[in-house]
Design an enzyme around this catalytic site. Structure first.
Site, short mmCIF file in Angstrom:
data_model
loop_
_atom_site.label_atom_id
_atom_site.label_comp_id
_atom_site.label_asym_id
_atom_site.label_seq_id
_atom_site.Cartn_x
_atom_site.Cartn_y
_atom_site.Cartn_z
N TRP A 1 0.86 -1.20 0.00
CA TRP A 1 0.00 0.00 0.00
C TRP A 1 0.89 1.24 0.00
O TRP A 1 1.84 1.32 0.79
CB TRP A 1 -0.90 -0.01 1.24
N ASN B 1 13.06 -6.64 7.97
CA ASN B 1 11.82 -7.34 8.33
C ASN B 1 11.95 -8.85 8.11
O ASN B 1 11.43 -9.64 8.91
CB ASN B 1 10.64 -6.75 7.54
N THR C 1 9.85 -0.50 1.33
CA THR C 1 10.12 -0.05 -0.03
C THR C 1 11.54 -0.40 -0.46
O THR C 1 11.76 -1.00 -1.51
CB THR C 1 9.87 1.47 -0.13
N TYR D 1 -4.89 -0.15 -4.56
CA TYR D 1 -3.54 0.42 -4.44
C TYR D 1 -3.03 0.94 -5.78
O TYR D 1 -2.02 1.67 -5.82
CB TYR D 1 -2.53 -0.60 -3.89
N ILE E 1 13.38 -4.08 3.74
CA ILE E 1 12.99 -5.42 3.27
C ILE E 1 13.80 -6.49 4.01
O ILE E 1 13.27 -7.46 4.53
CB ILE E 1 13.18 -5.51 1.73
N HIS F 1 -12.22 -6.55 0.32
CA HIS F 1 -11.35 -5.59 1.01
C HIS F 1 -12.00 -5.05 2.30
O HIS F 1 -11.34 -4.94 3.33
CB HIS F 1 -11.00 -4.43 0.06
N SER G 1 -11.42 -9.09 4.62
CA SER G 1 -10.54 -8.14 5.31
C SER G 1 -11.41 -7.12 6.05
O SER G 1 -12.47 -6.73 5.54
CB SER G 1 -9.62 -7.45 4.29
P1 NAP Z 1 3.30 -0.93 8.19
O1 NAP Z 1 3.74 -2.10 7.43
O2 NAP Z 1 2.91 -1.10 9.63
O3 NAP Z 1 4.39 0.24 8.16
C1 NAP Z 1 4.97 0.65 6.96
C2 NAP Z 1 5.92 1.78 7.27
O4 NAP Z 1 7.02 1.31 8.03
C3 NAP Z 1 6.49 2.39 6.00
O5 NAP Z 1 6.64 3.78 6.22
C4 NAP Z 1 7.86 1.73 5.88
O6 NAP Z 1 8.79 2.55 5.24
C5 NAP Z 1 8.24 1.58 7.33
N1 NAP Z 1 9.14 0.43 7.57
C6 NAP Z 1 9.00 -0.83 7.09
N2 NAP Z 1 9.97 -1.63 7.57
C7 NAP Z 1 10.76 -0.86 8.35
C8 NAP Z 1 11.92 -1.12 9.10
N3 NAP Z 1 12.44 -2.36 9.18
N4 NAP Z 1 12.51 -0.09 9.79
C9 NAP Z 1 11.96 1.17 9.73
N5 NAP Z 1 10.84 1.46 9.05
C10 NAP Z 1 10.24 0.46 8.35
O7 NAP Z 1 2.04 -0.21 7.49
P2 NAP Z 1 1.03 -0.47 6.29
O8 NAP Z 1 1.66 -0.21 4.98
O9 NAP Z 1 -0.21 0.27 6.65
O10 NAP Z 1 0.64 -2.02 6.39
C11 NAP Z 1 1.33 -3.04 5.70
C12 NAP Z 1 0.52 -3.60 4.55
O11 NAP Z 1 -0.74 -4.10 4.99
C13 NAP Z 1 0.12 -2.56 3.49
O12 NAP Z 1 1.21 -2.16 2.71
C14 NAP Z 1 -0.96 -3.31 2.77
O13 NAP Z 1 -0.39 -4.28 1.90
C15 NAP Z 1 -1.69 -3.95 3.93
N6 NAP Z 1 -2.82 -3.12 4.44
C16 NAP Z 1 -4.08 -3.62 4.27
C17 NAP Z 1 -5.16 -2.92 4.73
C18 NAP Z 1 -6.54 -3.48 4.54
O14 NAP Z 1 -7.54 -2.75 4.66
N7 NAP Z 1 -6.66 -4.76 4.25
C19 NAP Z 1 -4.99 -1.68 5.39
C20 NAP Z 1 -3.69 -1.20 5.57
C21 NAP Z 1 -2.62 -1.95 5.10
P3 NAP Z 1 9.31 2.30 3.72
O15 NAP Z 1 8.10 2.17 2.86
O16 NAP Z 1 10.12 3.50 3.45
O17 NAP Z 1 10.14 1.04 3.73
#
Ligand code: NAP
Length: 263
Positions: free
Chosen positions: A9, A227, A219, A38, A224, A96, A126
């Site tokens: 996302w 994690n 990203t 997305y 990557i 979704h 979801s």
């Molecule tokens: P998240 O994964 O909790 O956090 C992402 C943030 O953390 C980004 O800013 C990323 O930066 C940063 N990050 C990642 N790994 C890191 C690390 N090791 N150290 C420091 N910073 C780090 O948030 P999210 O994107 O909301 O959730 C993850 C995924 O869940 C989404 O991408 C999507 O695929 C899914 N999602 C689904 C729903 C739904 O309604 N089903 C809702 C929200 C999210 P960078 O990008 O710069 O690496």
């Protein structure tokens, strides 16, 4: 389903997103999460095709957006998703949100048809509360495989965890790093320091040890890799108990369907 996946996302730049997916797969991820909303399914498909990894070794998930949840729109929009992703089938297709054009009979009968045709290998939902899940299970002919919900140490979803184990479906944690919030918590920082790892790894290990799959968005290669390394982190019972005791309840994703909440 591999317990660690790549979230995408807001990985909106086409080339960057394709590169994130390729990098993640080549470093060892085997699960990628995207969604129609997305706007990056074509980029995810490009990364998948570019990676030196067989398609059949990757667990690929996408989601049908709220405005596409009428029966025929599910079928049409899923065909479009498959075409953008460049695959014959996805491993998991989610509803979704239980919102917009969602109607259990119409929506889920289309999911059943796609399942029968082999175009989706598993059915997911979801942002479903327990009562939504129960209606879905009663309506679907296919088994319900997973419910993807927001989950992290500040939103521990105890009720849904019990419900998932009672009704035998998987939980997938979105925003597993609380969208960056895990870096500002003293308990997580202390545990991370003790292991010489990041707070991100601690949160992801805690989810895994709770039996929950996590899909952190990352990203660039450093995040990557960081994690992915959570798979090697084992928390003690005491550490798990300290995280379980983090008390606040905080949602990071606004279910208000504004442009900023197109998760
Ligand atoms: P998240 O994964 O909790 O956090 C992402 C943030 O953390 C980004 O800013 C990323 O930066 C940063 N990050 C990642 N790994 C890191 C690390 N090791 N150290 C420091 N910073 C780090 O948030 P999210 O994107 O909301 O959730 C993850 C995924 O869940 C989404 O991408 C999507 O695929 C899914 N999602 C689904 C729903 C739904 O309604 N089903 C809702 C929200 C999210 P960078 O990008 O710069 O690496």
């Amino acid at each position: 389903m591999p317990m660690l996946g790549l979230g995408t996302w807001q990985n909106d730049d086409h080339d960057q997103c394709a590169e994130s997916v390729r990098t993640a797969l080549e470093r060892g991820y085997r699960h990628v999460d995207t969604a129609q909303a997305y706007g990056n399914e074509a980029a995810v498909g490009e990364g998948l095709a570019a990676a030196d990894v067989d398609r059949e070794d990757v667990f690929l998930a996408t989601k049908v957006w709220n405005s596409n949840l009428a029966h025929d729109d599910v079928l049409e929009s899923t065909e479009a998703s498959l075409s953008k992703l460049g695959v014959d089938a996805v491993d998991l297709l989610y509803v979704h949100w239980p919102a917009g054009a969602y109607d259990p009979e119409g929506t889920l009968s289309a999911f059943d048809e796609l399942y029968e045709q082999g175009k989706i290998r598993n059915v997911g939902v979801s942002n479903f509360e327990p009562h939504h899940v129960e209606t879905a299970v009663e309506t679907l002919e296919a088994p319900l495989f997973a419910n993807q919900v927001e989950m992290h140490p500040f939103l521990q979803q105890a009720e849904l965890r019990d419900h998932a184990s009672e009704h035998d479906y998987e939980l997938v944690a979105y925003s597993p790093l609380a969208r960056g919030g895990v870096f500002d918590d003293d308990v997580l920082s202390a545990i991370a320091d003790d292991h010489g790892v990041s707070e991100a790894q601690v949160s992801l290990a805690w989810l895994r040890e709770s039996g929950v799959t996590a899909i952190p968005k990352a990203t660039g290669e450093a995040h990557i890799r960081d994690n992915l390394a959570s798979l090697d982190l084992e928390l003690s019972d005491d550490e798990v108990a300290r995280i379980d005791a983090i008390e606040h309840t905080e949602r990071r994703v606004d279910p208000g369907f504004g442009p900023d909440s197109w998760a």
